[in-house]
Design a protein around this motif. Structure first.
Motif, PDB file in Angstrom:
ATOM      1  N   UNK A   4      21.954  37.042  54.496  1.00 55.26           N
ATOM      2  CA  UNK A   4      22.336  37.313  53.114  1.00 55.26           C
ATOM      3  C   UNK A   4      23.019  38.673  52.981  1.00 55.26           C
ATOM      4  N   UNK A   5      22.449  39.685  53.658  1.00 53.08           N
ATOM      5  CA  UNK A   5      22.981  41.046  53.489  1.00 53.08           C
ATOM      6  C   UNK A   5      24.468  41.140  53.854  1.00 53.08           C
ATOM      7  N   UNK A   6      24.881  40.622  55.035  1.00 50.86           N
ATOM      8  CA  UNK A   6      26.317  40.708  55.341  1.00 50.86           C
ATOM      9  C   UNK A   6      27.179  39.889  54.396  1.00 50.86           C
ATOM     10  N   UNK A   7      26.641  38.740  53.928  1.00 47.63           N
ATOM     11  CA  UNK A   7      27.404  37.913  52.999  1.00 47.63           C
ATOM     12  C   UNK A   7      27.648  38.676  51.705  1.00 47.63           C
ATOM     13  N   UNK A   8      26.574  39.307  51.201  1.00 41.47           N
ATOM     14  CA  UNK A   8      26.694  40.096  49.973  1.00 41.47           C
ATOM     15  C   UNK A   8      27.678  41.241  50.183  1.00 41.47           C
ATOM     16  N   UNK A   9      27.602  41.872  51.374  1.00 42.86           N
ATOM     17  CA  UNK A   9      28.494  43.008  51.657  1.00 42.86           C
ATOM     18  C   UNK A   9      29.953  42.581  51.601  1.00 42.86           C
ATOM     19  N   UNK A  10      30.269  41.420  52.199  1.00 39.87           N
ATOM     20  CA  UNK A  10      31.655  40.951  52.215  1.00 39.87           C
ATOM     21  C   UNK A  10      32.117  40.625  50.796  1.00 39.87           C
ATOM     22  N   UNK A  11      31.258  39.931  50.047  1.00 40.73           N
ATOM     23  CA  UNK A  11      31.635  39.603  48.667  1.00 40.73           C
ATOM     24  C   UNK A  11      31.785  40.869  47.828  1.00 40.73           C
ATOM     25  N   UNK A  12      30.920  41.853  48.076  1.00 43.50           N
ATOM     26  CA  UNK A  12      30.990  43.105  47.324  1.00 43.50           C
ATOM     27  C   UNK A  12      32.327  43.805  47.599  1.00 43.50           C
ATOM     28  N   UNK A  13      32.743  43.792  48.875  1.00 41.06           N
ATOM     29  CA  UNK A  13      34.024  44.421  49.225  1.00 41.06           C
ATOM     30  C   UNK A  13      35.174  43.734  48.494  1.00 41.06           C
ATOM     31  N   UNK A  14      35.159  42.392  48.511  1.00 36.54           N
ATOM     32  CA  UNK A  14      36.232  41.647  47.851  1.00 36.54           C
ATOM     33  C   UNK A  14      36.216  41.928  46.345  1.00 36.54           C
ATOM     34  N   UNK A  15      35.009  41.954  45.765  1.00 40.34           N
ATOM     35  CA  UNK A  15      34.893  42.200  44.322  1.00 40.34           C
ATOM     36  C   UNK A  15      35.379  43.602  43.983  1.00 40.34           C
ATOM     37  N   UNK A  16      35.059  44.540  44.885  1.00 41.84           N
ATOM     38  CA  UNK A  16      35.483  45.930  44.680  1.00 41.84           C
ATOM     39  C   UNK A  16      37.002  46.021  44.618  1.00 41.84           C
ATOM     40  N   UNK A  17      37.656  45.288  45.532  1.00 39.59           N
ATOM     41  CA  UNK A  17      39.120  45.309  45.554  1.00 39.59           C
ATOM     42  C   UNK A  17      39.688  44.665  44.296  1.00 39.59           C
ATOM     43  N   UNK A  18      39.089  43.547  43.883  1.00 42.28           N
ATOM     44  CA  UNK A  18      39.566  42.876  42.667  1.00 42.28           C
ATOM     45  C   UNK A  18      39.388  43.793  41.462  1.00 42.28           C
ATOM     46  N   UNK A 255      42.789  41.625  50.659  1.00 37.85           N
ATOM     47  CA  UNK A 255      43.076  41.521  52.095  1.00 37.85           C
ATOM     48  C   UNK A 255      43.075  42.912  52.727  1.00 37.85           C
ATOM     49  N   UNK A 256      43.757  43.848  52.084  1.00 40.77           N
ATOM     50  CA  UNK A 256      43.893  45.195  52.634  1.00 40.77           C
ATOM     51  C   UNK A 256      42.549  45.920  52.710  1.00 40.77           C
ATOM     52  N   UNK A 257      41.727  45.763  51.673  1.00 45.19           N
ATOM     53  CA  UNK A 257      40.428  46.445  51.697  1.00 45.19           C
ATOM     54  C   UNK A 257      39.535  45.854  52.782  1.00 45.19           C
ATOM     55  N   UNK A 258      39.571  44.525  52.932  1.00 44.82           N
ATOM     56  CA  UNK A 258      38.753  43.894  53.973  1.00 44.82           C
ATOM     57  C   UNK A 258      39.218  44.333  55.361  1.00 44.82           C
ATOM     58  N   UNK A 259      40.530  44.412  55.553  1.00 38.03           N
ATOM     59  CA  UNK A 259      41.059  44.866  56.850  1.00 38.03           C
ATOM     60  C   UNK A 259      40.668  46.329  57.087  1.00 38.03           C
ATOM     61  N   UNK A 260      40.755  47.143  56.034  1.00 42.64           N
ATOM     62  CA  UNK A 260      40.354  48.550  56.162  1.00 42.64           C
ATOM     63  C   UNK A 260      38.884  48.650  56.543  1.00 42.64           C
ATOM     64  N   UNK A 261      38.059  47.805  55.909  1.00 44.26           N
ATOM     65  CA  UNK A 261      36.629  47.814  56.233  1.00 44.26           C
ATOM     66  C   UNK A 261      36.425  47.453  57.697  1.00 44.26           C
ATOM     67  N   UNK A 262      37.165  46.457  58.165  1.00 43.78           N
ATOM     68  CA  UNK A 262      37.047  46.040  59.569  1.00 43.78           C
ATOM     69  C   UNK A 262      37.453  47.182  60.507  1.00 43.78           C
ATOM     70  N   UNK A 263      38.568  47.852  60.182  1.00 44.80           N
ATOM     71  CA  UNK A 263      39.054  48.934  61.036  1.00 44.80           C
ATOM     72  C   UNK A 263      38.060  50.083  61.066  1.00 44.80           C
ATOM     73  N   UNK A 264      37.494  50.420  59.919  1.00 45.36           N
ATOM     74  CA  UNK A 264      36.567  51.546  59.859  1.00 45.36           C
ATOM     75  C   UNK A 264      35.251  51.210  60.549  1.00 45.36           C
ATOM     76  N   UNK A 265      34.859  49.934  60.482  1.00 38.69           N
ATOM     77  CA  UNK A 265      33.578  49.492  61.037  1.00 38.69           C
ATOM     78  C   UNK A 265      33.664  49.268  62.545  1.00 38.69           C
ATOM     79  N   UNK A 266      34.854  48.946  62.983  1.00 39.47           N
ATOM     80  CA  UNK A 266      35.091  48.522  64.362  1.00 39.47           C
ATOM     81  C   UNK A 266      34.451  49.422  65.432  1.00 39.47           C
ATOM     82  N   UNK A 267      34.757  50.739  65.428  1.00 37.27           N
ATOM     83  CA  UNK A 267      34.271  51.569  66.539  1.00 37.27           C
ATOM     84  C   UNK A 267      32.759  51.737  66.561  1.00 37.27           C
ATOM     85  N   UNK A 268      32.091  51.435  65.457  1.00 38.90           N
ATOM     86  CA  UNK A 268      30.647  51.687  65.385  1.00 38.90           C
ATOM     87  C   UNK A 268      29.863  50.394  65.503  1.00 38.90           C
ATOM     88  N   UNK A 269      30.492  49.359  66.032  1.00 38.36           N
ATOM     89  CA  UNK A 269      29.846  48.060  66.032  1.00 38.36           C
ATOM     90  C   UNK A 269      30.033  47.364  67.373  1.00 38.36           C
TER      91      UNK A 269
END
Lengths: 328, 127
Positions: A4-18, A255-269
């Protein structure tokens, strides 16, 4: 919760961008966040590589699946137990490009009896391969927004990716394949109780995030379209360090915010397996422990006293006691 | 640091490829488009920029399969569903209108595999 937590996080990111796009925060979404995310990616990635580069490898521990090079009349297997740098390069290339080790994946079944059986399970290899290669081709296709003139390989990829010539804009095969791949990788973790037990939020989050990126990109291409010439102008502004805020459709900012999240998260995962695979001592060492001595860099500098030194120190005493000397 | 000769060159190459768009030469701004002749497009310009391909595709299907040739836009105005007669009558410069954006974003529409660019046909008439 792990799901649930990652699902909520992804939806939150998308909602934030919208929400951000609706509130007119185009500079924040289109300029500030992508810059910060890319900087985090570069520095994070470099820092990880630095950390691995300064970590010593104490033992020669390549995994072997074939005959080691030994005596001249025994045929050695250069790819499964490489004895030379060339063999290691070959093995590493096959591992990175076609995931050779996943091809050997097995699964254990407990059947009534109880009988424990193992069988070959190539699904992880197949869907992993589909997912990674689709991702790479999609990434490369995006160079039409980053380079002007558009590099030659983009047209080539677009032609073959859109070979079916169905729908308008032309449907890309990799779009379907990446969704197929990522859905299967997700289902694999969810369906089997054993896999679900060992899966963490950090395993689900990248899958969901990349899935959401693919869906938002496809949504922007096929459904809720944006002015892509303006998208390219925006990106050209970013990469020439003359950024400007542009009013582009909200799908683009999602799309851009999700990609940014992926790029920022990438090295720490776990996604750092992209760099990490090259640092795996079980893959990048030659199986040559009988030929070359692998010196552990951790070993303390031991002061060695040879017999010659000893003899030199006690030469007179040994002589007078009648003990024969090597030096004579 | 260990094995730098194996780590550093590939890593620097990776960084160079990754940041290539940042340091490689001049970049392209939004292309200048030829001014169309008419007053207004069939729909708003912003909408057309993002969605014209779908409109044209829809028009083609309507005309070829349903014999429906009249398009009524959001404002209630009527237009003939025709690339050549409607669109190209205002946007009469394919090279400086259609092609510039399509080249900029690497889009290769196949409209003109059947349709004729009026400019080109004039030239061929002269010859």
């Amino acid at each position: 919760m792990k799901l649930l937590a990652p699902l909520v996080a992804v939806f939150a990111l998308a909602a934030l961008a919208l929400g951000g796009a609706a509130a007119g925060q185009y500079y924040l979404l289109g300029v500030v966040i992508p810059y910060v995310a890319f900087a985090l990616f570069l520095f994070g990635f470099s820092y990880k590589i630095y950390g691995w580069a300064k970590t010593p490898v104490p033992f020669n521990i390549p995994t072997t699946c074939g005959q080691q090079k030994a005596l001249p009349w025994i045929k050695g297997n250069e790819l499964e137990a490489p004895s030379s740098t060339l063999g290691v390069l070959g093995r590493m290339a096959l591992e990175v490009l076609v995931f050779r080790s996943l091809f050997r994946n097995t699964k254990a079944n407990l059947e009534p009896g109880p009988d424990l059986s193992y069988e070959s399970d190539k699904s992880l290899w197949l869907f992993g391969l589909l997912f990674h290669w689709s991702f790479l081709l999609i990434f490369l296709r995006h160079y039409r927004f980053f380079l002007e003139p558009v590099p030659f390989f983009v047209g080539f990829l677009e032609k073959f990716d859109g070979l079916l010539q169905i729908t308008l804009p032309t449907f890309y095969l990799t779009d379907a394949l990446i969704l197929l791949g990522i859905s299967a990788l997700f289902a694999r973790r969810v369906i089997s109780p054993k896999m679900r037990y060992i899966s963490l939020a950090a395993d689900y989050f990248p899958l969901m995030l990349i899935g959401a990126i693919a869906l938002s990109g496809m949504g922007m291409r096929y459904l809720h379209k944006v002015d892509i010439a303006l998208v390219k102008t925006h990106i050209q502004g970013l990469i020439t360090f003359h950024p400007e805020a542009h009013v582009i459709g909200a799908t683009f900012y999602v799309h851009l915010l999700l990609v940014s999240a992926l790029a920022a998260y990438f090295p720490f995962s776990k996604l750092m397996h992209m760099g990490g695979v090259f640092f795996s001592p079980t893959r990048n060492l030659a199986n040559d422990s009988r030929v070359n001595r692998h010196i552990n860099p951790w070993n303390p500098q031991i002061k060695i006293r040879t017999y010659a030194d000893y003899e030199a120190d006690f030469k007179d005493k040994m002589k007078s006691a009648g003990i024969p000397l090597d030096a004579d | 640091m260990y094995n730098l000769k194996w780590i550093l060159p590939p890593f620097l190459a990776f960084l160079a490829i990754l940041t290539y768009p940042l340091w490689s030469g001049p970049k392209g701004a939004m292309p200048e488009l030829a001014k169309p002749k008419g007053e207004a497009c069939v729909e708003s310009a912003t909408w057309m920029r993002a969605n014209h391909m779908q409109l044209l595709d829809h028009w083609r299907e309507e005309v070829v399969r349903n014999q429906s040739r009249v398009y009524v836009n959001q404002a209630g105005q009527r237009f003939e569903k025709s690339l050549t007669k409607t669109c190209l009558s205002c946007h009469n410069n394919k090279q400086e209108f259609c092609d510039r954006c399509h080249n900029y974003t690497s889009v290769k529409p196949y409209c003109f595999e059947c349709h004729v660019d009026p400019k080109l046909s004039e030239v061929s008439h002269v010859q």
